[in-house]
Design a protein around this motif. Structure first.
Motif, PDB file in Angstrom:
ATOM      1  N   GLU A 196       2.384  13.748   0.471  1.00 33.04           N
ATOM      2  CA  GLU A 196       3.001  13.105   1.639  1.00 33.04           C
ATOM      3  C   GLU A 196       4.381  13.721   1.909  1.00 33.04           C
ATOM      4  OE1 GLU A 196       3.927   8.777   1.836  1.00 33.04           O
ATOM      5  OE2 GLU A 196       2.355   8.645   3.341  1.00 33.04           O
ATOM      6  N   ILE A 237       0.858  -1.199   0.000  1.00 33.82           N
ATOM      7  CA  ILE A 237       0.000   0.000   0.000  1.00 33.82           C
ATOM      8  C   ILE A 237       0.892   1.247   0.000  1.00 33.82           C
ATOM      9  CG2 ILE A 237      -0.273   0.281   2.527  1.00 33.82           C
ATOM     10  CD1 ILE A 237      -3.367   0.645   1.894  1.00 33.82           C
ATOM     11  N   GLY A 238       0.325   2.379  -0.362  1.00 32.98           N
ATOM     12  CA  GLY A 238       1.083   3.640  -0.388  1.00 32.98           C
ATOM     13  C   GLY A 238       2.246   3.514  -1.364  1.00 32.98           C
ATOM     14  N   GLY A 239       3.431   3.878  -0.897  1.00 31.01           N
ATOM     15  CA  GLY A 239       4.611   3.810  -1.752  1.00 31.01           C
ATOM     16  C   GLY A 239       4.973   2.397  -2.159  1.00 31.01           C
ATOM     17  N   GLY A 278       9.356   5.356   1.279  1.00 32.78           N
ATOM     18  CA  GLY A 278       8.305   4.549   0.645  1.00 32.78           C
ATOM     19  C   GLY A 278       7.850   5.108  -0.695  1.00 32.78           C
ATOM     20  N   PHE A 319       7.265  -3.710   7.243  1.00 32.46           N
ATOM     21  CA  PHE A 319       6.631  -4.985   7.607  1.00 32.46           C
ATOM     22  C   PHE A 319       5.725  -4.826   8.832  1.00 32.46           C
ATOM     23  CE2 PHE A 319       5.783  -9.397   7.802  1.00 32.46           C
ATOM     24  CZ  PHE A 319       6.110  -9.891   6.545  1.00 32.46           C
ATOM     25  N   THR A 350       2.710  -2.714   8.327  1.00 31.02           N
ATOM     26  CA  THR A 350       1.515  -2.020   7.839  1.00 31.02           C
ATOM     27  C   THR A 350       0.296  -2.943   7.884  1.00 31.02           C
ATOM     28  OG1 THR A 350       2.939  -0.657   6.474  1.00 31.02           O
ATOM     29  CG2 THR A 350       0.602  -0.673   5.897  1.00 31.02           C
TER      30      THR A 350
HETATM   31  O1  F6P Z   1       1.146   5.273   5.852  1.00 33.58           O
HETATM   32  C1  F6P Z   1       2.028   5.858   4.972  1.00 33.58           C
HETATM   33  C2  F6P Z   1       3.126   4.948   4.615  1.00 33.58           C
HETATM   34  O2  F6P Z   1       4.014   4.930   5.671  1.00 33.58           O
HETATM   35  C3  F6P Z   1       3.825   5.350   3.316  1.00 33.58           C
HETATM   36  O3  F6P Z   1       4.771   6.333   3.477  1.00 33.58           O
HETATM   37  C4  F6P Z   1       4.366   4.035   2.870  1.00 33.58           C
HETATM   38  O4  F6P Z   1       4.750   4.049   1.532  1.00 33.58           O
HETATM   39  C5  F6P Z   1       3.196   3.147   3.152  1.00 33.58           C
HETATM   40  O5  F6P Z   1       2.687   3.628   4.368  1.00 33.58           O
HETATM   41  C6  F6P Z   1       3.485   1.673   3.236  1.00 33.58           C
HETATM   42  O6  F6P Z   1       4.466   1.390   4.176  1.00 33.58           O
HETATM   43  P1  F6P Z   1       5.217   0.027   4.198  1.00 33.58           P
HETATM   44  O7  F6P Z   1       5.961  -0.136   2.917  1.00 33.58           O
HETATM   45  O8  F6P Z   1       6.127   0.094   5.381  1.00 33.58           O
HETATM   46  O9  F6P Z   1       4.185  -1.064   4.352  1.00 33.58           O
END
Ligand code: F6P
Length: 542
Positions: free
Chosen positions: A349, A148-150, A263, A204, A206
């Motif tokens: 972000e 998710i996200g980056g 990320g 690891f 999220t």
């Molecule tokens: O919640 C934002 C964030 O921390 C982003 O900056 C990041 O890309 C994303 O969550 C996912 O994080 P991770 O790769 O640690 O699961």
């Protein structure tokens, strides 16, 4: 300090405030040429902005005063410029040639980067040639990429944007949201025996990614695989090797990344593994080369020729002088339809901050609201507000000139719409011009007078037009890096740390408390509204 990085722009802004861009064009026959720059296969026409030569020179002087060149060198050299997390910022190292050297904590990191690339190349080769097999000894046909996200947006938009380059026998499906509809819909279409899962999470930790990975693991077991078979189907990309192995990922299945890669800047790292699986390793390497092309341009081109710097400083002009709150991205290319969402994370972000590097609250605007969508679709939807609303929204029109299809007429229509939108936004149409046309069309004077007030277009609405030679892997890499560096320059001018994201943390912590409440535990930290929502939801779902 505060606004001193752009105080030299104030007289220019005031001088130009009452001058319409129509006049600027009429007064300067060289305007389009004057405000066009080319590099890395791009041509940036920024002549449809509310600047003249003196204002442009002042914008470039502002970038210098703000220390863009010094900060740029510090970033590329691996200095700890992410001060709140005490980290270097080295996504640029991920796209450097093997013979280069970048030192972090006394160690050259380039060999590790290229070792990981070699691991990706070998792995992708084995998946593509079918020699890597699943638990029933069948080759892989599908990849589920979880993150998710980056750890999601970059691989997703790149894979989408480079559709013509995709491997024909391996399909890659992206899952980000914890919404069970998504993962369950995706898995329902797949055969566990031929499905590979790539879990991407830098930390690891999220929640969404861990839950989706558990669901995929349970699905694999339900389909008949044994616990020992999991290692044949689950790969992971993370900088947290301890947590990944605790979760049950075999150590040889972990692709490393490093804490000096943020990320939202990570598609160049092993987070790009799904890209390499979807497009082949050679295309992934081309994307990296394109990113490096832009790095070299950003480092070497004089500031007044430097695409990221010019785009960044125009953004400062509108955000801090004119008070524009938003910036819109309009790719005129169906395959680039996800790009605005990518830049939205990258920009918002990074620069959505209100404390400066000296730990003080800032008293000026920072990152704008980034949004957008593909042209021409937006013309029949939100462009109305851009043309006639009382909010000025600077725009980036992005058009790959050479299409990847042969239908010239479609492509001419697409380009005509793109260029015409920039023209309409810039020149507008006055009430008297509209009225004259209406009368010429047979309308009586009174009606024409009334209607002209509704049909008039103020114009003077700024836009950049970014032409790309084509949407090749290499140029897409350069496009992403162009926006990365634009965001970096603005962060320097605004004196914020563009590389942390503390604003996302509180929601995560409170989310855990609310989840406990939804699971029936008594949580006393909920306000009455949130408690009411929990109660209503729990009546249906328990
Ligand atoms: O919640 C934002 C964030 O921390 C982003 O900056 C990041 O890309 C994303 O969550 C996912 O994080 P991770 O790769 O640690 O699961």
């Amino acid at each position: 300090m505060s606004t001193s990085n752009w105080s030299n722009l104030v007289p220019h802004f005031e001088r130009l405030q009452s001058t319409h861009m129509r006049t600027l064009f009429a007064e300067d026959s060289q305007r389009a040429k004057r405000f066009t720059r080319s590099a890395c296969g791009f041509t940036l026409d920024f002549s449809k902005n509310t600047i003249d030569q003196d204002a442009f020179d002042a914008l470039i002087a502002s970038a210098k005063t703000a220390g863009v060149e010094t900060q740029r060198e510090r970033m590329f050299a691996g200095e700890v410029i992410n001060t709140t997390e005490q980290r270097a910022v080295l996504h640029t190292a991920l796209r450097r040639p093997a013979q280069d050297s970048v030192t972090v904590d006394g160690k050259n990191v380039i060999p590790e980067v290229h070792e990981t690339l070699a691991k990706i190349k070998d792995f992708v080769g084995r998946v593509h040639n079918g020699s890597l097999k699943g638990y029933t000894n069948k080759s892989f046909t599908d990849v589920v990429a979880i993150g998710i996200g980056g750890s999601f947006l970059g691989p997703k938009i790149v894979t989408e944007a480079l559709k013509p380059y995709r491997n024909k026998t391996l399909r890659v499906h992206f899952v980000a949201n914890v919404d069970g509809h998504h993962i369950n819909d995706v898995l329902a279409e797949l055969n566990a025996e031929t499905t590979l899962v790539v879990m991407s999470s830098k930390s690891f930790t999220t929640q969404e990614t861990l839950k989706n990975t558990e669901t995929a693991r349970d699905w694999l077991l339900q389909q008949g695989a044994s616990f020992d078979d999991i290692s044949k189907h689950f790969m992971c990309v993370s900088s947290n090797i301890t947590k990944a192995t605790e979760f049950g990922i075999a150590e040889e299945n972990i692709f490393p990344m490093w804490d000096w890669v943020g990320g939202r800047y990570s598609l160049w790292s092993a987070i790009g593994l799904p890209i390499a699986l979807a497009l082949g390793y050679d295309n992934f390497a081309e994307i990296l080369a394109g990113g490096h092309d832009m790095d070299v341009h950003f480092q070497e081109a004089p500031l007044d020729q430097n695409l990221p710097v010019i785009m960044a400083m125009l953004g400062v002009w509108y955000r801090n002088l004119q008070g524009c709150q938003a910036h819109v991205l309009l790719p005129y290319n169906h395959y680039l339809r996800g790009f605005p969402a990518y830049v939205q994370q990258l920009d918002m972000e990074s620069n959505g901050k209100s404390t400066n590097l000296q730990n003080q609250a800032v008293d000026y605007a920072t990152g704008p609201i980034i949004w957008g969508g593909e042209g021409t679709n937006g013309q029949h939807a939100f462009h109305q507000l851009m043309h006639q609303g009382n909010t000025v929204i600077p725009a980036d029109f992005i058009l790959p000139v050479k299409p990847s299809h042969d239908d010239v007429e479609h492509h001419q229509m697409l380009a005509a719409n793109c260029f015409a939108q920039t023209q309409a936004l810039m020149q507008g149409e006055t009430a008297s011009e509209v009225k004259q046309k209406l009368i010429a069309g047979g309308m009586d004077e009174q009606q024409a007078e009334a209607l002209s007030q509704h049909k008039l277009m103020p114009g003077n609405r700024p836009s950049n037009t970014l032409l790309m030679e084509s949407l090749s892997p290499r140029q897409l890499g350069s496009l992403v890096a162009l926006y990365e560096h634009k965001v970096f320059v603005q962060g320097v001018v605004w004196q914020v740390n563009s590389f942390d994201q503390w604003g996302v943390e509180l929601g995560k912590v409170l989310g855990n408390g609310v989840l406990d409440a939804l699971k029936g535990q008594s949580v006393d930290s909920l306000d009455s509204s949130t408690q009411q929502l929990v109660d209503m939801f729990s009546k249906v779902v328990r």
